[in-house]
Design a protein around this motif. Structure first.
Motif, PDB file in Angstrom:
ATOM      1  N   GLN A  45     -18.893 -37.150 -16.882  1.00  0.00           N
ATOM      2  CA  GLN A  45     -20.196 -36.308 -16.235  1.00  0.00           C
ATOM      3  C   GLN A  45     -19.596 -34.635 -16.058  1.00  0.00           C
ATOM      4  O   GLN A  45     -20.522 -33.826 -16.101  1.00  0.00           O
ATOM      5  N   LEU A  59      -2.807 -52.410 -14.775  1.00  0.00           N
ATOM      6  CA  LEU A  59      -3.636 -51.660 -13.542  1.00  0.00           C
ATOM      7  C   LEU A  59      -3.083 -52.225 -12.099  1.00  0.00           C
ATOM      8  O   LEU A  59      -3.440 -51.755 -11.355  1.00  0.00           O
ATOM      9  N   LEU A  87      -3.944 -55.200 -11.141  1.00  0.00           N
ATOM     10  CA  LEU A  87      -5.032 -55.932 -10.715  1.00  0.00           C
ATOM     11  C   LEU A  87      -4.799 -57.471 -10.911  1.00  0.00           C
ATOM     12  O   LEU A  87      -3.926 -58.109 -11.589  1.00  0.00           O
ATOM     13  N   THR A 121     -14.317 -64.441 -14.602  1.00  0.00           N
ATOM     14  CA  THR A 121     -14.982 -63.088 -14.161  1.00  0.00           C
ATOM     15  C   THR A 121     -13.670 -62.161 -14.020  1.00  0.00           C
ATOM     16  O   THR A 121     -12.823 -62.385 -13.103  1.00  0.00           O
ATOM     17  N   PRO A 122     -13.341 -61.242 -14.588  1.00  0.00           N
ATOM     18  CA  PRO A 122     -12.239 -60.350 -14.677  1.00  0.00           C
ATOM     19  C   PRO A 122     -12.707 -59.423 -13.396  1.00  0.00           C
ATOM     20  O   PRO A 122     -13.762 -59.358 -12.656  1.00  0.00           O
ATOM     21  N   VAL A 123     -11.570 -58.880 -12.823  1.00  0.00           N
ATOM     22  CA  VAL A 123     -11.748 -57.866 -11.851  1.00  0.00           C
ATOM     23  C   VAL A 123     -12.557 -56.628 -12.434  1.00  0.00           C
ATOM     24  O   VAL A 123     -13.445 -56.005 -11.763  1.00  0.00           O
ATOM     25  N   VAL A 124     -12.207 -56.192 -13.351  1.00  0.00           N
ATOM     26  CA  VAL A 124     -13.120 -55.142 -13.966  1.00  0.00           C
ATOM     27  C   VAL A 124     -13.002 -54.821 -15.748  1.00  0.00           C
ATOM     28  O   VAL A 124     -11.960 -55.614 -16.134  1.00  0.00           O
ATOM     29  N   ASN A 125     -13.720 -54.722 -16.087  1.00  0.00           N
ATOM     30  CA  ASN A 125     -14.137 -54.388 -17.543  1.00  0.00           C
ATOM     31  C   ASN A 125     -13.988 -52.985 -18.114  1.00  0.00           C
ATOM     32  O   ASN A 125     -13.294 -52.783 -19.140  1.00  0.00           O
ATOM     33  N   ASN A 126     -14.351 -52.158 -17.280  1.00  0.00           N
ATOM     34  CA  ASN A 126     -14.434 -50.733 -17.828  1.00  0.00           C
ATOM     35  C   ASN A 126     -13.859 -49.892 -16.624  1.00  0.00           C
ATOM     36  O   ASN A 126     -14.644 -49.446 -15.761  1.00  0.00           O
ATOM     37  N   PRO A 127     -12.704 -49.855 -16.665  1.00  0.00           N
ATOM     38  CA  PRO A 127     -12.031 -48.948 -15.410  1.00  0.00           C
ATOM     39  C   PRO A 127     -12.147 -47.562 -15.524  1.00  0.00           C
ATOM     40  O   PRO A 127     -11.821 -46.843 -14.483  1.00  0.00           O
ATOM     41  N   LEU A 169     -11.707 -43.623 -16.102  1.00  0.00           N
ATOM     42  CA  LEU A 169     -10.405 -42.625 -16.194  1.00  0.00           C
ATOM     43  C   LEU A 169      -9.406 -42.763 -15.050  1.00  0.00           C
ATOM     44  O   LEU A 169     -10.042 -42.932 -13.743  1.00  0.00           O
ATOM     45  N   ILE A 170      -8.162 -42.971 -15.255  1.00  0.00           N
ATOM     46  CA  ILE A 170      -7.231 -43.323 -14.160  1.00  0.00           C
ATOM     47  C   ILE A 170      -6.257 -42.111 -14.491  1.00  0.00           C
ATOM     48  O   ILE A 170      -5.800 -41.995 -15.695  1.00  0.00           O
ATOM     49  N   GLU A 209      -1.146 -42.463 -11.320  1.00  0.00           N
ATOM     50  CA  GLU A 209      -1.415 -43.914 -10.546  1.00  0.00           C
ATOM     51  C   GLU A 209      -0.919 -44.881 -11.235  1.00  0.00           C
ATOM     52  O   GLU A 209      -0.914 -46.002 -10.702  1.00  0.00           O
ATOM     53  N   LEU A 210      -0.583 -44.670 -12.684  1.00  0.00           N
ATOM     54  CA  LEU A 210      -0.196 -45.970 -13.270  1.00  0.00           C
ATOM     55  C   LEU A 210       1.499 -46.042 -13.496  1.00  0.00           C
ATOM     56  O   LEU A 210       1.884 -46.847 -13.800  1.00  0.00           O
TER      57      LEU A 210
END
Lengths: 524, 524
Positions: free
Chosen positions: A89, A203, A205, A216-222, A224-225, A229-230
């Motif tokens: 954005q 990540l 998770l 059900t995964p925790v997230v499919n589209n994380p 930007l990180i 943080e990683l």
């Protein structure tokens, strides 16, 4: 250092050229600023931001950078280079450097496989691969396949150890690519292709729900990180983009494969197949995409046969049987004395056994024979004959049968005939190293015009390179993820019927393999 | 606890009602999610994000929240409340809570003055002030005024100590408003009005350039910062918005004053004046805004006269002199025995001395007198007469003269006559507590129809409340900042001429004060 030749790491030149405009995830912008004067005493941070906003729209400057800006601008005589991260954005300023450093822009395209991790150092100025490095995924010590990793992650401290293991693997590879910390700080973006479980473990998770209904995964589209943080040792504020996944069994690596193939942009229907530790099959065109996935077993990774091995030195990688003399000719990786047989050697062997009538259409040895000597003891480095047994063949046929059945089911399900297929895309090691003719002969590849069989190489790594370099490719990947329909094989009783009926060479329906049929007739 | 009555802390009801629609900086959204099923096995994080994006457009979910979402959704039976921060271009999920907590939404409107800090606890559901608390700025120990703070900040460790001092002050006030840490975590947004130096010290930015030509701040518009980055003890990811400043001498507190006055939306020209430790004057309308600023001295804060004091208990705050008997009547703060004179008492005293002919138009005592007894020793709590001396008056006249001169220069500069003024907005303590008639009598306020004299109260705090509650007010504040032209007084030799000619009561040009002229004629 293990040898990991089995993993394709070279991205084809042809594929590399498909990016029209470079819109990298991070980019450098040279700014010739005005020294403050009584006529223009704008705040330093505001001047930097406003100058960038004239071209880039809204730009966010993090507090951690603000204090650095005034002194840096002054010591650089107001000639500075801004590093921006594309947040979709808007933009985020992630650093400011003295002078014009726009020619030094580096990023990482990363492929995290369950078994192998490959890191490509990308020149963000022209999109080319500068260097690459590969290694086994450090998580292997905690389990060879996805399920055992998920189980390990559920133990106390397990998730953190698995996360550290893969981050350590990445950081070791980064250090090999860029020996000095000053260099790694110049890497200002990264993109990752990986299956859903690998992304969850990276990540930190919880991955338990991936293998538990309703999957059900925790997230499919994380999204930007930041690298910091990683724990990835590049510029701390470098944006890291993970190719989006579709669900527990269809990860960003598959989305990446579709993206690289371009099948989602064509009016004709194509088939995409990636067989590694897991197998994924995607069928579709610009209007629809349907996919299925399942554990493929280690048939193609050297783990299924008595003498199976990875494509390391000494692995038999090509086999031919003289139709007249019956003599076996073979080559080995690095021309070293034979120690075993890798995936491509096995596929060649099976095709040759079949074409020479040593095994029949049901893949059974004729005349009571129960094994075939590929390398006799006197040429072998292991002190005995290197053979392929009936059990080896049966195991391999189970994998092949599963791939055939799943593909048939997908195609029947959408009412698509084999002759309608425009292209067959073979991804990963499955696509890079298998001998095409042999793979067709045994029915692992479809019998299409040879120009319609496209090997994608490491499409997960190449997709990571593309989304690293292009905002429109990132949007395209997210569009693919939104469009794919998942077809549940396990819930389908028709699958088991197909499966038991598909253990033929090359296929139950020989008419689907006209070139193999012709060759069999010629030989007969 | 010091008494800080001098700082106006109550925001007028009338002003509070001017916000049409609440668009707070953070907002809560109740989500009734679907439990995952074989038909809908979207990833948990994606479901939360996609549900929010249907209404809010792009929503970013930080990695730190992702791991919390699956278990929270399950234990809340998929009935959850999302807390979003408005980042301008998009939204950021800052937390997720079980059940429907949308009725508990709190924010802080903060006014950081050089001397006093006020924190208002705002109910984000209806925009009202629930409670407020005020205290001296903890930085006072390191210097009373802005210049001494900037000097202290340049010493080793100085900046960090000043930053900690003001953050400690804020956190103490927050604890007074919300005694339990569970409560403070429910505060999910904050907005701050403060001068440019106070913002720099709060953000830990070098303030040296603020007082050194060409007076370039590090930043005028810092954008959104997370509370945890500033060390403010509310929800760690709560967005903190600082009202933008225009330059070193015109801070967010002044922008806030303009915003609250609404002068920037009117076709007629108005004048805005805020006199505290520093003085700022703004002239303009919807088309243009011109402003000047300078050190005002402590004339109105009790620090200039022999018996000057803040408006604490025992301060003489209102004075009248009987024109017939010459007897002095006064009141004190909290009706305690008199200990000194605060700003409003001094303005009353000067007006009464002037109206009764005890001082003349040049503010000099008549008949060789050199002081005036406001409170005789027998009524005083300090063991002696409480007096106003000629020196006190001269000091006060310097401040008044500076304000008059600056205002005159601004108006001349744009070719605006006094009778064209639509409104006179008096901000801060200068606006809240000074007696209007006396302030006009001595020429501190212009002689306009009384309905045209508007006291804005703590307009910096009120502006913080408005930008906390409204995205359009944030844009409006940034629009004001972009529109104001700074008028440099020190660079202007005309100022000194005006200054020396303006030390008259009420003004060199008596015709500009018709009501005072009439009253003088009546008394004579």
């Amino acid at each position: 250092m293990p040898n990991i030749n089995e993993k394709p790491v070279i991205l084809s030149e042809q594929v590399q050229k498909t990016l029209a405009n470079l819109e990298p995830l991070s980019r450098k912008v040279f700014l010739s600023l005005d020294p403050p004067s009584p006529m223009d005493n704008r705040a330093d941070v505001d001047q930097v931001r406003q100058t960038l906003e004239r071209t880039y729209g809204s730009v966010n400057v993090p507090l951690s950078l603000m204090s650095k800006i005034p002194s840096l601008c002054r010591s650089a005589d107001w000639q500075v280079t801004a590093i921006l991260a594309d947040t979709g954005q808007s933009w985020k300023l992630i650093d400011l450097e003295q002078g014009d450093t726009t020619r030094e822009q580096y990023g990482l395209a990363i492929d995290i496989g369950t078994t192998t991790v490959v890191v490509y150092l990308i020149n963000l100025c022209d999109g080319t691969v500068m260097r690459h490095a590969a290694d086994y995924n450090g998580q292997i010590a905690q389990g060879e396949d996805i399920l055992s990793r998920i189980r390990y992650a559920a133990e106390p401290g397990g998730l953190a150890r698995l996360q550290k293991a893969v981050v350590d693997t990445l950081n070791n590879l980064i250090r090999r690519l860029c020996p000095s910390p000053m260099e790694t700080d110049k890497i200002t973006a990264a993109a990752i292709g990986a299956n859903t479980t690998m992304i969850h473990l990276l990540l930190g998770l919880d991955s338990a729900s991936i293998c538990r209904a309703p999957y059900t995964p925790v997230v499919n589209n994380p999204g930007l990180i930041s690298a910091v943080e990683l724990g990835i040792d590049i510029h701390p504020l470098a944006p890291v983009y993970c190719l989006p996944s579709i669900g527990s069994y269809l990860g960003g690596d598959v989305i990446g494969g579709i993206l690289v193939s371009g099948m989602h942009t064509q009016s004709d229907v194509s088939l995409f197949v990636d067989i590694g530790t897991n197998g994924e099959i995607v069928l579709g065109n610009e209007d629809w995409l349907v996919a299925c996935a399942g554990a493929a077993g280690p048939a193609l990774e050297g783990g299924v046969t008595a003498f199976g091995m990875r494509a390391e030195p000494g692995a038999v990688d090509h086999v031919a049987i003289d139709p007249v003399t019956g003599q076996v000719q073979y080559t080995t990786v690095a021309d070293m004395p034979a120690r075993g047989i890798c995936g491509s050697g096995l596929v060649d062997t099976l095709a040759e056994l079949f074409l020479n009538g040593i095994i029949d259409r049901t893949a059974r040895f004729q005349k009571g024979r129960d094994e075939f000597v590929v390398v006799p003891v006197q040429a072998s480095a292991v002190g005995k004959d290197i053979v392929v047994t009936q059990i080896d063949i049966n195991n391999f046929m189970a994998t092949k049968g599963a791939v055939n059945s799943a593909t048939d089911l997908l195609m029947e399900n959408v009412g698509c005939a084999w002759q309608e297929l425009n292209c067959f895309y073979a991804a990963g090691a499955f696509g890079q190293y298998l001998p095409i003719e042999s793979a067709i002969t045994i029915g692992l590849y479809p019998d299409l015009p040879r120009s319609a069989i496209v090997r994608l190489g490491n499409s997960s790594g190449e997709a990571a390179r593309q989304v690293l370099l292009s905002r429109s490719k990132r949007l395209e990947a997210e569009g693919i993820a939104a469009k794919v329909t998942y077809f549940e094989l396990n819930a389908n009783t028709a699958f088991m019927e197909k499966f038991s009926g598909s253990k033929f060479l090359p296929h139950t329906d020989l008419d689907r393999y006209p070139s193999v049929k012709r060759r069999l007739q010629t030989r007969a």
